[in-house]
Design a protein around this motif. Sequence first.
Motif, PDB file in Angstrom:
ATOM      1  N   ASN A  81      -3.864  -9.844   4.274  1.00  0.00           N
ATOM      2  CA  ASN A  81      -4.506  -9.578   5.559  1.00  0.00           C
ATOM      3  C   ASN A  81      -5.206 -10.824   6.091  1.00  0.00           C
ATOM      4  O   ASN A  81      -5.111 -11.131   7.281  1.00  0.00           O
ATOM      5  CB  ASN A  81      -5.508  -8.429   5.440  1.00  0.00           C
ATOM      6  N   PHE A  82      -5.900 -11.549   5.197  1.00  0.00           N
ATOM      7  CA  PHE A  82      -6.551 -12.793   5.625  1.00  0.00           C
ATOM      8  C   PHE A  82      -5.513 -13.775   6.140  1.00  0.00           C
ATOM      9  O   PHE A  82      -5.686 -14.373   7.196  1.00  0.00           O
ATOM     10  CB  PHE A  82      -7.289 -13.436   4.442  1.00  0.00           C
TER      11      PHE A  82
ATOM     12  N   ILE B  76      -4.593  -4.233  -6.412  1.00  0.00           N
ATOM     13  CA  ILE B  76      -4.111  -3.868  -5.077  1.00  0.00           C
ATOM     14  C   ILE B  76      -5.048  -4.420  -4.019  1.00  0.00           C
ATOM     15  O   ILE B  76      -4.620  -5.033  -3.037  1.00  0.00           O
ATOM     16  CB  ILE B  76      -3.995  -2.331  -4.930  1.00  0.00           C
ATOM     17  N   LEU B  77      -6.344  -4.214  -4.237  1.00  0.00           N
ATOM     18  CA  LEU B  77      -7.348  -4.673  -3.280  1.00  0.00           C
ATOM     19  C   LEU B  77      -7.211  -6.174  -3.021  1.00  0.00           C
ATOM     20  O   LEU B  77      -7.188  -6.627  -1.878  1.00  0.00           O
ATOM     21  CB  LEU B  77      -8.732  -4.348  -3.853  1.00  0.00           C
TER      22      LEU B  77
ATOM     23  N   ASP C 229      -4.140 -12.577   9.558  1.00  0.00           N
ATOM     24  CA  ASP C 229      -5.114 -12.777  10.631  1.00  0.00           C
ATOM     25  C   ASP C 229      -5.248 -14.253  10.972  1.00  0.00           C
ATOM     26  O   ASP C 229      -5.296 -14.634  12.141  1.00  0.00           O
ATOM     27  CB  ASP C 229      -6.487 -12.225  10.219  1.00  0.00           C
TER      28      ASP C 229
ATOM     29  N   GLY D 285      -6.382  -0.864  -9.386  1.00  0.00           N
ATOM     30  CA  GLY D 285      -6.858  -0.772  -8.007  1.00  0.00           C
ATOM     31  C   GLY D 285      -7.426  -2.092  -7.514  1.00  0.00           C
ATOM     32  O   GLY D 285      -7.210  -2.464  -6.353  1.00  0.00           O
ATOM     33  N   PHE D 286      -8.130  -2.818  -8.396  1.00  0.00           N
ATOM     34  CA  PHE D 286      -8.651  -4.131  -8.006  1.00  0.00           C
ATOM     35  C   PHE D 286      -7.501  -5.058  -7.645  1.00  0.00           C
ATOM     36  O   PHE D 286      -7.597  -5.849  -6.700  1.00  0.00           O
ATOM     37  CB  PHE D 286      -9.477  -4.738  -9.139  1.00  0.00           C
TER      38      PHE D 286
ATOM     39  N   VAL E 158      -3.818  -7.074  -1.163  1.00  0.00           N
ATOM     40  CA  VAL E 158      -3.806  -6.602   0.222  1.00  0.00           C
ATOM     41  C   VAL E 158      -4.750  -7.440   1.078  1.00  0.00           C
ATOM     42  O   VAL E 158      -4.414  -7.872   2.172  1.00  0.00           O
ATOM     43  CB  VAL E 158      -4.182  -5.106   0.282  1.00  0.00           C
ATOM     44  N   MET E 159      -5.939  -7.717   0.537  1.00  0.00           N
ATOM     45  CA  MET E 159      -6.896  -8.537   1.276  1.00  0.00           C
ATOM     46  C   MET E 159      -6.340  -9.929   1.532  1.00  0.00           C
ATOM     47  O   MET E 159      -6.467 -10.451   2.637  1.00  0.00           O
ATOM     48  CB  MET E 159      -8.182  -8.662   0.476  1.00  0.00           C
TER      49      MET E 159
ATOM     50  N   MET F 239       0.834  -1.195   0.000  1.00  0.00           N
ATOM     51  CA  MET F 239       0.000   0.000   0.000  1.00  0.00           C
ATOM     52  C   MET F 239       0.877   1.256   0.000  1.00  0.00           C
ATOM     53  O   MET F 239       0.579   2.232  -0.694  1.00  0.00           O
ATOM     54  CB  MET F 239      -0.872  -0.035   1.251  1.00  0.00           C
TER      55      MET F 239
END
Lengths: 303, 307
Positions: free
Chosen positions: A287-288, A279-280, A291, A276-277, A283-284, A235
């Motif tokens: 993050n998953f 990147i989304l 977590d 942008g998609f 990043v997601m 990011m």
Amino acid sequence: MGVDKKDTPLHEQLEFDEEMELQGTTFMREVWYRFRRNKMAMAGAITIIFLILIACFAPWVAPHDPYRVDLNEQFIAPCAKYLLGTDMYGRDVLSRVIFGTRISLVIGLVPSIISMILGSVLGIISGYYGGRVDTAIMRVADMVMAFPSLLLAMAVMYTLGANLYNIFIALSIVGWAGTARVVRAQTLSIKEKEFVESARAIGVKNWIIMIRHIFPNCIAPLLVLLTLGIPEAIMSEASLSFLGVGAQPPTPSWGLMISNGKEYLLSAPWVAITPGFAILIIVMAFNFLGDGLRDALDPFMKQ
Amino acid sequence: MIGYVLKRILTSIPVIIGITVITFFLLNVVPGDPVVLMMKEHISPDVVERVKAEMHLNDPVYLRYIKYMWGALHGDLGTSYKLKNRKVLDLIIDAFPNTLKLSLAAVLIAWAVGIPAGIVSAIKQYSFIDNFFMGFALLGVSMPVFWSALIMQYIFSMKLGLLPVSGFAGPKYIIMPAIVLGWSSAASIARLTRSSLLEVIRADYIRTARAKGLKEWQVVFHHALKNSMLPVVTIMAIQIASLLSGAVITESVFGIPGIGRLSVNAIQNRDMPLLQGTLIFTVVLVILGNLVADIAYSYLDPRIKYE
């Protein structure tokens, strides 16, 4: 505090070690079991593997050359030949997004790993020796963390000059402090444990204690920090490149592609929107994964 | 309590000094001659030397730092290289209200959306609405700010024509930037409110409250919410920093003349004094914000030890 290992007969020590090893394997098995049951985390992991494959085989996956300029084919809307359309120089957006995966993954991994190593070394030294060394390192970490990370990275980029490689340095300078804090806290609690005390008692050198006995106990939190640090770095790179102080044209960096495409938002929205998609998604996915790893490694934190 | 506040104030002074040292040295070791950069290539070496002497650029760095800080303490952050005759401090004072308005609007949105969403998600855990809010929150933290800004511009300004694309000339102009900037904060507040409330709801005194026959909303609002808000207060402080970082991008996309855009312009123009001023100003602001939040936190939670 603890039992002096010297007094224990050798065979009991060995048994003790064996038991530890056994515990180690079951622990990892348990972690894997918990991780596997977390659907989001598995989805994240599979997405990341998929993206790594795309990055490795980018030249074969990409339908066109991402750098080929063709002014006769500017702003072609998504069609059969150009699945995601072309940009202002007639370059294929899909191919550029695919090649951008390489940049994003490298930019995500390299600075995260550098700041991880830097942070671990400084954190262990800080926690292990304490006193003035600790104060000095932690005060510097406080200062770095007081900076909004994007601004600090921008200042470093100003000094070093805007290009992709300097982003590695900028993000490493920004990122080590958080790691150092976590590792220090972990070291503080571990250095009081009996096995460290006994190691010290039989005369093991300080640096060996730090590497062999303390560092392995920091790996679990470090792994979580690393996976959650990667999307942050991705990011940041995208933001720096978007602001014009990161990657320079014609590099197919997603942030830069969005920045270049924003001028043509009304007439050719696909140029700015598609990267942008990407990147989304990346990043997601990280993050998953992060977590999920955290929950799997530390079941008590989970609700 | 007063002792704690004093101690906390005193400990932030060395951090502020350290920050100025880092920023100053970082920006002053930059390769290339600032005078040449400022006046373009074709000037005589004599002139360069004279200007350098005038600007004290030949002094050793530490001496320049002391001079700079002496000036800063007297309200002088130097003069911009690019915008001639403009004092850096004046530029910052002009720009700051815009950043402040934007940040306040964003914070307002973040709280007004994040806290209720978190509460509802916690009460209706695993329901459709919980999944919906948490999905939205996840989007909020995973989307680049500049990208969501562009998408909103595309939909609400270009396609629907409801809001102005960019600029800063009235309340209408602040709506989109504030939503874009507040979204990720709202997302983390919602997630934190949810998890914190879920934790508190399992506590014994909540069971007691239910057992004595209180209505569910009374249990949630009178008993659970107060205790679950503590971590949320802390994250609000941390968000001051991320808000100001985000403001840099938001201001650039929407053309808002605030501190963030000032610093981006300063980098593009290689205007060192301006960049230095905006950086130091922002970081000091973040530190003061954290200070206030820490004090507020210790006031809210008496369990905190004032070592």
